[in-house]
Design an enzyme around this catalytic site. Structure first.
Site, PDB file in Angstrom:
ATOM      1  N   SER A  35       0.832  -1.207   0.000  1.00  0.00           N
ATOM      2  CA  SER A  35       0.000   0.000   0.000  1.00  0.00           C
ATOM      3  C   SER A  35       0.863   1.252   0.000  1.00  0.00           C
ATOM      4  O   SER A  35       1.722   1.424   0.871  1.00  0.00           O
ATOM      5  CB  SER A  35      -0.882   0.030   1.253  1.00  0.00           C
ATOM      6  N   HIS A  66      -3.062   1.234  -4.619  1.00  0.00           N
ATOM      7  CA  HIS A  66      -2.622   0.074  -5.412  1.00  0.00           C
ATOM      8  C   HIS A  66      -3.035   0.321  -6.853  1.00  0.00           C
ATOM      9  O   HIS A  66      -4.201   0.629  -7.122  1.00  0.00           O
ATOM     10  CB  HIS A  66      -3.270  -1.224  -4.926  1.00  0.00           C
ATOM     11  N   HIS A  91      -5.967  -8.640  -2.330  1.00  0.00           N
ATOM     12  CA  HIS A  91      -6.193  -9.078  -0.940  1.00  0.00           C
ATOM     13  C   HIS A  91      -7.482  -9.902  -0.902  1.00  0.00           C
ATOM     14  O   HIS A  91      -8.464  -9.539  -1.560  1.00  0.00           O
ATOM     15  CB  HIS A  91      -6.364  -7.880  -0.010  1.00  0.00           C
ATOM     16  N   TYR A  93      -9.698  -9.739   1.279  1.00  0.00           N
ATOM     17  CA  TYR A  93     -10.843  -8.928   1.728  1.00  0.00           C
ATOM     18  C   TYR A  93     -11.523  -8.174   0.579  1.00  0.00           C
ATOM     19  O   TYR A  93     -12.647  -7.708   0.719  1.00  0.00           O
ATOM     20  CB  TYR A  93     -10.432  -7.946   2.848  1.00  0.00           C
ATOM     21  N   GLU A  94     -10.830  -8.075  -0.571  1.00  0.00           N
ATOM     22  CA  GLU A  94     -11.477  -7.432  -1.734  1.00  0.00           C
ATOM     23  C   GLU A  94     -12.452  -8.388  -2.405  1.00  0.00           C
ATOM     24  O   GLU A  94     -13.161  -8.012  -3.331  1.00  0.00           O
ATOM     25  CB  GLU A  94     -10.421  -7.031  -2.771  1.00  0.00           C
ATOM     26  N   ALA A 121       2.532  -2.474   3.905  1.00  0.00           N
ATOM     27  CA  ALA A 121       2.339  -1.525   5.000  1.00  0.00           C
ATOM     28  C   ALA A 121       1.774  -2.328   6.161  1.00  0.00           C
ATOM     29  O   ALA A 121       0.954  -3.219   5.954  1.00  0.00           O
ATOM     30  CB  ALA A 121       1.351  -0.454   4.571  1.00  0.00           C
ATOM     31  N   MET A 225      -2.534  -7.177   6.275  1.00  0.00           N
ATOM     32  CA  MET A 225      -3.632  -7.927   5.633  1.00  0.00           C
ATOM     33  C   MET A 225      -3.209  -8.588   4.318  1.00  0.00           C
ATOM     34  O   MET A 225      -4.030  -8.820   3.445  1.00  0.00           O
ATOM     35  CB  MET A 225      -4.806  -6.982   5.366  1.00  0.00           C
ATOM     36  N   SER A 226      -1.901  -8.833   4.172  1.00  0.00           N
ATOM     37  CA  SER A 226      -1.448  -9.376   2.873  1.00  0.00           C
ATOM     38  C   SER A 226      -0.237 -10.281   3.099  1.00  0.00           C
ATOM     39  O   SER A 226      -0.028 -10.816   4.177  1.00  0.00           O
ATOM     40  CB  SER A 226      -1.061  -8.218   1.944  1.00  0.00           C
ATOM     41  N   ASN A 249       1.664   2.704  11.270  1.00  0.00           N
ATOM     42  CA  ASN A 249       0.842   3.107  12.425  1.00  0.00           C
ATOM     43  C   ASN A 249       1.101   2.169  13.592  1.00  0.00           C
ATOM     44  O   ASN A 249       1.630   1.071  13.398  1.00  0.00           O
ATOM     45  CB  ASN A 249      -0.655   3.058  12.063  1.00  0.00           C
ATOM     46  N   HIS A 283      -6.630   4.347   6.515  1.00  0.00           N
ATOM     47  CA  HIS A 283      -5.843   3.977   5.327  1.00  0.00           C
ATOM     48  C   HIS A 283      -5.122   5.208   4.762  1.00  0.00           C
ATOM     49  O   HIS A 283      -4.032   5.087   4.202  1.00  0.00           O
ATOM     50  CB  HIS A 283      -6.767   3.342   4.281  1.00  0.00           C
TER      51      HIS A 283
END
Ligand SMILES: O=P(O)(O)O[C@@H]1C[C@H](O)[C@@H](CO)O1
Length: 308
Positions: A35, A66, A91, A93-94, A121, A225-226, A249, A283
């Protein structure tokens, strides 16, 4: 989520090669841009972009930060090393199946890639790893894998691949060494680069405080998440893997919760209660840190590729 795409590697490879000059057709190193990190391609020379929509079997990335193209080019001094980068990843989640998520990694392997540098990230769970640090990942904790969401489940794409893949050496010690040597030669501050364990979660929600605390106690340093599905496919295909996580973060993991009951009682007694400001991850913040640290990430990747 299962293996719901019929592998069409020959068609994918044909479509890619048709677009490329001969000297770019067999990249040696693959890069996946996390990201906000697609700017990594700015240091490639003689770049040719192949949009995902032109490659059979590829999906489209729907996440801000992306893009959706493979970038072929040369990286490093002299003639340079032929490289291919994914500008945008997929991902789960997409809504992408796990087999779609890892499909580009398998295509990279079939194009001739031997080493893959996967960036992402991530949120920090470790107080000693502040925002802006690049973490060289040495292990992972993948609850989805342990509970049946593993990209290697199901029929294999080739009988030549190992059925039971060991993960004890998944993150190449040799490549990790190169990352720290590169940081030394680039005179990065010692704190710029750390080592740690990546926890893979499905997202798209960021972690609740209790989840963050749980992952920290289970031994993870960063969470994202990846990446892990890509690592598994890359290892299955026999690639050497290095993962660089940019901490964008902190995951907020308070040891104690503020007591609303005590606040209410205090208010009823006429006391003024200062409400703490909640830290909320977004994000946008993730992308901003990616932009700020893009230069360091680029230099590091370039130096590692030059010394491979
Ligand atoms: O693709 P990566 O892992 O770099 O992106 C992270 C995880 C989510 O996709 C997103 C959350 O901000 O950033």
């Amino acid at each position: 989520m299962g293996n719901d795409i019929a592998p069409s590697f020959d068609a994918s490879i044909k479509a890619i090669k048709e677009t490329l000059p001969v000297n770019l057709q067999s990249p040696r190193v693959g890069v996946i841009c996390g990201s906000g990190l697609s700017g990594l391609v700015d240091i490639f020379r003689d770049v040719v972009l192949v949009p995902y929509e032109n490659i059979p079997g590829f999906s489209k990335s729907t996440v801000p930060g992306h893009k959706s193209a493979l970038a072929f080019g040369f990286l490093g001094a002299g003639e340079g090393v032929p490289v291919v980068a994914m500008l945008g990843r997929f991902h789960p989640y997409e809504g992408h199946s796990l087999s779609s998520v890892v499909y580009p990694v398998r295509v990279m392997a079939k194009l001739g890639v031997k080493d893959i540098i996967i960036t992402n990230a991530a949120g920090s769970l470790n107080p000693l790893i502040p925002v802006g640090t690049i973490v060289v990942i040495h292990d992972h904790l993948a609850l989805p894998n342990l509970t049946g969401m593993n990209p290697l489940l199901g029929p294999q794409t080739s009988l030549d691949l190992p059925r039971f893949l060991p993960l004890s050496d998944a993150y190449s010690p040799a490549l990790r060494r190169l990352a720290f040597l590169a940081a030394y030669h680039l005179q990065l501050e010692e704190s710029a680069l750390a080592e740690g364990t990546y926890a893979w979660v499905s997202g798209p929600t960021y972690e609740s405080p209790a989840e963050g605390r749980f992952l920290r106690r289970a031994g993870a340093d960063v969470v994202g998440m990846s990446t892990v599905p890509e690592v598994l496919a890359a290892r299955e295909e026999g690639l050497n893997v290095m993962v660089l996580s940019l901490v964008t973060n902190f995951v907020v993991i308070p040891e104690t919760y503020r007591s609303i009951r005590e606040e209410v009682l205090a208010e009823l007694e006429g006391k003024k209660v200062e409400l703490p400001k909640a830290e909320i991850v977004s994000h946008e913040e993730v992308l901003l840190i990616g932009k700020e640290k893009a230069r360091v990430m680029r230099k590091l990747v370039e130096r590692v590729v030059e010394t491979l």
